[in-house]
Design a protein around this motif. Structure first.
Motif, PDB file in Angstrom:
ATOM      1  N   PHE A  24       0.691  -1.228   0.085  1.00 23.60           N
ATOM      2  CA  PHE A  24      -0.097   0.367  -0.077  1.00 23.60           C
ATOM      3  C   PHE A  24       0.768   0.816  -0.093  1.00 23.60           C
ATOM      4  CE2 PHE A  24      -1.873  -3.235   2.277  1.00 23.60           C
ATOM      5  CZ  PHE A  24      -3.428  -3.636   1.529  1.00 23.60           C
ATOM      6  N   VAL A  25       0.012   2.111  -0.538  1.00 25.01           N
ATOM      7  CA  VAL A  25       0.312   3.527  -0.246  1.00 25.01           C
ATOM      8  C   VAL A  25       0.534   4.084   1.172  1.00 25.01           C
ATOM      9  CG1 VAL A  25       0.756   6.137  -1.470  1.00 25.01           C
ATOM     10  CG2 VAL A  25       0.604   4.071  -3.243  1.00 25.01           C
ATOM     11  N   GLU A  26      -0.767   4.154   1.872  1.00 27.63           N
ATOM     12  CA  GLU A  26      -0.830   4.995   2.693  1.00 27.63           C
ATOM     13  C   GLU A  26      -0.708   4.364   3.963  1.00 27.63           C
ATOM     14  OE1 GLU A  26      -3.821   8.009   1.917  1.00 27.63           O
ATOM     15  OE2 GLU A  26      -3.262   9.316   0.491  1.00 27.63           O
ATOM     16  N   GLU A  27      -0.649   3.336   3.471  1.00 29.12           N
ATOM     17  CA  GLU A  27      -0.845   2.895   5.101  1.00 29.12           C
ATOM     18  C   GLU A  27       0.185   0.624   4.890  1.00 29.12           C
ATOM     19  OE1 GLU A  27      -4.090  -0.694   5.733  1.00 29.12           O
ATOM     20  OE2 GLU A  27      -5.232   0.387   4.251  1.00 29.12           O
ATOM     21  N   ALA A  28       0.213   0.184   5.841  1.00 33.17           N
ATOM     22  CA  ALA A  28       1.374  -0.860   6.279  1.00 33.17           C
ATOM     23  C   ALA A  28       0.205  -2.063   5.636  1.00 33.17           C
ATOM     24  CB  ALA A  28       2.027  -0.913   7.098  1.00 33.17           C
ATOM     25  N   PRO A  29       0.844  -3.028   4.674  1.00 33.40           N
ATOM     26  CA  PRO A  29       2.325  -2.750   4.223  1.00 33.40           C
ATOM     27  C   PRO A  29       2.829  -2.347   3.385  1.00 33.40           C
ATOM     28  CG  PRO A  29       1.456  -4.693   4.207  1.00 33.40           C
ATOM     29  CD  PRO A  29       0.369  -4.471   4.792  1.00 33.40           C
ATOM     30  N   PHE A  30       3.717  -1.381   3.811  1.00 31.88           N
ATOM     31  CA  PHE A  30       3.739  -0.886   2.089  1.00 31.88           C
ATOM     32  C   PHE A  30       4.440  -1.581   1.217  1.00 31.88           C
ATOM     33  CE2 PHE A  30       3.825   2.208   6.318  1.00 31.88           C
ATOM     34  CZ  PHE A  30       3.248   3.458   6.213  1.00 31.88           C
ATOM     35  N   LEU A  31       4.266  -0.170  -0.461  1.00 37.59           N
ATOM     36  CA  LEU A  31       4.805  -1.077  -1.443  1.00 37.59           C
ATOM     37  C   LEU A  31       6.352  -0.917  -1.460  1.00 37.59           C
ATOM     38  CD1 LEU A  31       3.161   0.888  -3.440  1.00 37.59           C
ATOM     39  CD2 LEU A  31       3.037  -1.368  -3.910  1.00 37.59           C
ATOM     40  N   ALA A  32       7.438  -0.172  -0.951  1.00 41.34           N
ATOM     41  CA  ALA A  32       8.500  -0.742  -0.888  1.00 41.34           C
ATOM     42  C   ALA A  32       8.721  -1.832   0.244  1.00 41.34           C
ATOM     43  CB  ALA A  32       9.163   0.842  -0.361  1.00 41.34           C
ATOM     44  N   ASP A  33       8.629  -1.743   1.329  1.00 41.24           N
ATOM     45  CA  ASP A  33       8.475  -2.722   1.840  1.00 41.24           C
ATOM     46  C   ASP A  33       8.417  -4.243   1.742  1.00 41.24           C
ATOM     47  OD1 ASP A  33       9.880  -1.697   4.266  1.00 41.24           O
ATOM     48  OD2 ASP A  33       7.570  -0.635   5.284  1.00 41.24           O
ATOM     49  N   GLN A  34       7.597  -4.867   0.942  1.00 44.39           N
ATOM     50  CA  GLN A  34       6.759  -5.495  -0.017  1.00 44.39           C
ATOM     51  C   GLN A  34       7.780  -5.694  -1.143  1.00 44.39           C
ATOM     52  OE1 GLN A  34       5.304  -6.998   2.672  1.00 44.39           O
ATOM     53  NE2 GLN A  34       3.176  -7.346   1.570  1.00 44.39           N
ATOM     54  N   ALA A  35       7.813  -4.581  -1.750  1.00 48.68           N
ATOM     55  CA  ALA A  35       9.080  -5.402  -2.851  1.00 48.68           C
ATOM     56  C   ALA A  35      10.122  -5.455  -2.950  1.00 48.68           C
ATOM     57  CB  ALA A  35       9.451  -4.276  -3.967  1.00 48.68           C
ATOM     58  N   ARG A  36      10.456  -5.311  -1.574  1.00 49.28           N
ATOM     59  CA  ARG A  36      12.250  -5.994  -1.318  1.00 49.28           C
ATOM     60  C   ARG A  36      11.668  -7.148  -0.952  1.00 49.28           C
ATOM     61  NH1 ARG A  36      11.714  -1.371   2.108  1.00 49.28           N
ATOM     62  NH2 ARG A  36      13.449   0.645   1.054  1.00 49.28           N
ATOM     63  N   ALA A  37      10.991  -7.647  -0.385  1.00 48.48           N
ATOM     64  CA  ALA A  37      10.498  -9.616  -0.237  1.00 48.48           C
ATOM     65  C   ALA A  37      10.369  -9.877  -1.372  1.00 48.48           C
ATOM     66  CB  ALA A  37       9.864  -9.760   0.933  1.00 48.48           C
ATOM     67  N   MET A  41       8.591   1.002  -5.475  1.00 46.04           N
ATOM     68  CA  MET A  41       9.495   0.142  -6.439  1.00 46.04           C
ATOM     69  C   MET A  41      11.054   0.375  -6.783  1.00 46.04           C
ATOM     70  SD  MET A  41       7.060  -1.630  -5.999  1.00 46.04           S
ATOM     71  CE  MET A  41       6.867  -3.448  -6.991  1.00 46.04           C
ATOM     72  N   ALA A  42      11.795   1.370  -6.940  1.00 49.75           N
ATOM     73  CA  ALA A  42      12.274   1.929  -7.221  1.00 49.75           C
ATOM     74  C   ALA A  42      13.637   1.914  -5.906  1.00 49.75           C
ATOM     75  CB  ALA A  42      12.854   3.250  -8.213  1.00 49.75           C
ATOM     76  N   GLU A  43      12.864   2.773  -4.844  1.00 45.30           N
ATOM     77  CA  GLU A  43      13.805   2.482  -3.469  1.00 45.30           C
ATOM     78  C   GLU A  43      14.040   0.602  -2.978  1.00 45.30           C
ATOM     79  OE1 GLU A  43      12.483   3.170   1.254  1.00 45.30           O
ATOM     80  OE2 GLU A  43      11.214   4.090  -0.661  1.00 45.30           O
ATOM     81  N   ALA A  44      12.947   0.024  -3.791  1.00 41.82           N
ATOM     82  CA  ALA A  44      13.244  -1.474  -3.273  1.00 41.82           C
ATOM     83  C   ALA A  44      14.457  -1.547  -4.141  1.00 41.82           C
ATOM     84  CB  ALA A  44      11.942  -1.820  -2.933  1.00 41.82           C
TER      85      ALA A  44
END
Length: 245
Positions: A170-183, A208-211
């Motif tokens: 998600f953009v506005e709540e957990a689990p956030f996009l970057a965190d999910q993309a890292r996994a 996604m780039a951050e991840a």
């Protein structure tokens, strides 16, 4: 004149929230969506599109229509579909309008999303069973309906796709996009959004780039060419008295 389904022609309005800071581009998108939906409806139907953000646009779209069906081009039930949109309809003098379920909970949408994800995997040389599908969604800090609709979609996609993992981010709540993309590892990101604006063009690619994600980031599902036919089918069901069939 009756339609091919034996029903009289109906009027319909496809309504999105729009962008208050810059309403014109999305207003044009909704008008184009209505024009693309019209050929999928029986002869004699009238369908218009409008955003609530553009000043006077919804009222203009409603003008001259008779007992229109209202199709919310939103991803979930919530304040906008349950409170604000009915209020705006009432203020425009529209009473007793039939409002369909929003786009994001349409019963045909999981099948479309599954097909889009699998086609993207094939085009990218990705084996679904060995990879993941990340459904990128808005989420909300104040309401559960956005996340609930997304998690329901993730559950529906499981048996339809065969991906090794399907996650929501998600953009506005957990689990956030970057965190999910890292996994995520190897996989595909499919935005669970109606319009290509705001979060889709900014927040999602940035997360996604951050991840460090280097897989395909697909266009938002609401912009798929098959969506006008899906909307038309929902409107026909609503006219027949079966809005969620």
């Amino acid at each position: 004149m009756a339609t091919a389904q034996g029903q009289p022609p109906r009027d319909a309005v496809i309504v999105a929230h729009g962008a208050p800071a810059e309403p014109a581009p999305q207003e044009l998108v909704l008008k184009a969506l209505a024009a693309a939906t019209a050929p999928h409806l029986p002869q004699g139907w009238r369908v218009r599109g409008a955003t609530m953000a553009a000043d006077g646009a919804l009222e203009c779209a409603l003008a001259g229509l008779s007992n229109p069906l209202i199709y919310p081009f939103f991803m979930a039930e919530g304040f906008f579909t349950g409170t604000l949109l009915p209020r705006r309809l009432a203020e425009a003098g529209i009473t007793g309008a039939v409002q369909t379920a929003p786009f994001g909970v349409d019963p045909a949408l999981p099948g479309l999303m599954a097909r889009v994800a699998l086609e993207a995997a094939l085009a990218s040389g990705i084996t679904p069973a060995d990879s993941a599908l990340l459904v990128a969604a808005h989420g909300s800090k104040v309401s559960r309906t956005s996340a609930d609709s997304t998690h329901a979609m993730v559950a529906a996609l499981g048996p339809l796709t065969g991906f090794g993992r399907i996650l929501a981010g998600f953009v506005e709540e957990a689990p956030f996009l970057a965190d999910q993309a890292r996994a995520l590892g190897r996989g595909i990101c499919l935005p669970f959004f109606a319009l290509e604006a705001g979060h889709v063009v900014g927040d999602i690619p940035e997360a996604m780039a951050e991840a460090g994600f280097d897989g395909p980031i697909l266009p938002p599902i609401g912009q798929h060419p098959d969506v006008p036919a899906l909307i038309a089918a929902a409107l026909i069901r609503a006219a027949a008295g079966h809005p969620a069939a």
